[in-house]
Design an enzyme around this catalytic site. Structure first.
Site, PDB file in Angstrom:
ATOM      1  N   GLU A  86       1.338  -1.476   0.260  1.00 23.43           N
ATOM      2  CA  GLU A  86      -0.014   0.300   0.170  1.00 23.43           C
ATOM      3  C   GLU A  86       0.677   1.422   0.541  1.00 23.43           C
ATOM      4  OE1 GLU A  86      -2.389  -0.704   3.396  1.00 23.43           O
ATOM      5  OE2 GLU A  86      -4.048  -1.157   2.217  1.00 23.43           O
ATOM      6  N   GLU A 117       5.796 -22.362   8.250  1.00 17.80           N
ATOM      7  CA  GLU A 117       6.656 -20.827   9.424  1.00 17.80           C
ATOM      8  C   GLU A 117       7.899 -22.229   9.757  1.00 17.80           C
ATOM      9  OE1 GLU A 117       4.219 -21.168  13.000  1.00 17.80           O
ATOM     10  OE2 GLU A 117       2.628 -19.913  12.126  1.00 17.80           O
TER      11      GLU A 117
END
Length: 305
Positions: A86, A117
């Site tokens: 963004e 992960e």
């Protein structure tokens, strides 16, 4: 995969206020979420010194040619990718300046890949692939504080001389301090036990928004509270750019549209052109001398005249 008991972590506790969650009405669920979400905001407020330090550190690094990398898995990683993505449309920043690294890559944005992960070496490898160096900042995000992928990335970054920032929602006694800056909003147990996409995710979004916006303010991407480096790439953003020009110059919409066009759709440049009654080339030179800070460029030119 190591079978480790993480039940001691604050983020894994059962919330006493939601013990009867499965018996609540929709309205009661909403009310409970509102009450608990307020705790996330309060927890972030308690970390304001560390957050401010992170803003200063990242802004200084970028000003010297460095980059910021968010690293995470699952919700934490997705929020890092979102915040990084963004920045270019909001601040017209180079996409290379702030990047998001997600365990599992971009496919993991829309498809669960939480098992990835657990590999610390993968985290270290991606740091090497990005050629991270002592000018960069690596920001690890892991709500429970234990994600191996994130720690692998942070350790490798540290070895390469990069500044390390760590975000988690557990206290130091549950996971010890290891990095240059640590941000630990203690949001408490989740409404749905262990679901850190809830309050921990909310706190993550709040912190990342604050840091990236604060960094861009420090870099001269904001004037007052206006996004004067907005990337004018669609009709909505063109309208916003015109309204910014009108609000800050008191000219008509037609004049603002013409000014925006003459500036090459660069709001910051358009403002300087109008205020100083100069052409685009001269305005670009003034901004360059002021390191992109509009207010400094105006003040500098006023002193000359």
């Amino acid at each position: 995969m190591k079978n480790i008991d993480r039940g001691y972590l604050l983020t894994e506790q059962a919330n006493p206020h939601s013990q009867n969650l499965d018996q609540l009405s929709p309205l009661e669920i909403v009310e409970l979420f509102n009450q608990e979400d307020a705790k996330a905001v309060a927890a972030v407020s308690k970390e304001k010194i560390a957050i401010a330090k992170a803003i200063t550190t990242v802004a200084e690094a970028i000003a010297k040619g460095g980059r910021l990398f968010y690293v995470g898995a699952g919700t934490s990683g997705r929020l890092g990718v979102l915040d990084a993505a963004e920045c270019p449309p909001t601040f017209c920043s180079d996409p290379e300046l702030i990047q998001g690294i997600l365990a599992g890559g971009m496919n993991a944005m829309v498809r669960s890949s939480e098992a990835l992960e657990d590999n610390e070496d993968d985290g270290a490898s991606v740091i090497a692939e990005k050629n991270i160096c002592d000018r960069d900042v690596v920001f690890g995000i892991t709500a429970g504080g234990t994600t191996p992928y994130v720690h692998g990335a942070l350790k490798e970054a540290k070895q390469r001389g990069a500044t390390t920032i760590f975000f988690c929602c557990v206290p130091p006694e549950q996971f010890p301090i290891q990095y240059d800056i640590e941000i630990r909003p203690l949001v408490g147990a989740e409404i749905l036990a262990g679901s850190t996409r809830l309050k921990a995710g909310t706190a993550t979004k709040l912190v990342l928004n604050t840091i990236s916006t604060g960094v861009m303010v420090q870099l001269g991407k904001v004037y007052g509270n206006r996004m004067i480096d907005v990337s004018v790439t669609n009709s909505k953003l063109e309208d916003r750019a015109i309204r910014i020009l009108r609000d800050l110059t008191a000219i008509s919409r037609e004049e603002a549209s013409d000014l925006l066009w003459r500036s090459g759709k660069r709001v910051k440049l358009a403002l300087l052109m109008h205020w100083q009654n100069i052409d685009a080339t001269t305005a670009e030179q003034l901004l360059a001398q002021a390191n992109g800070h509009l207010g400094d460029a105006v003040r500098c030119n006023q002193k000359k005249t």
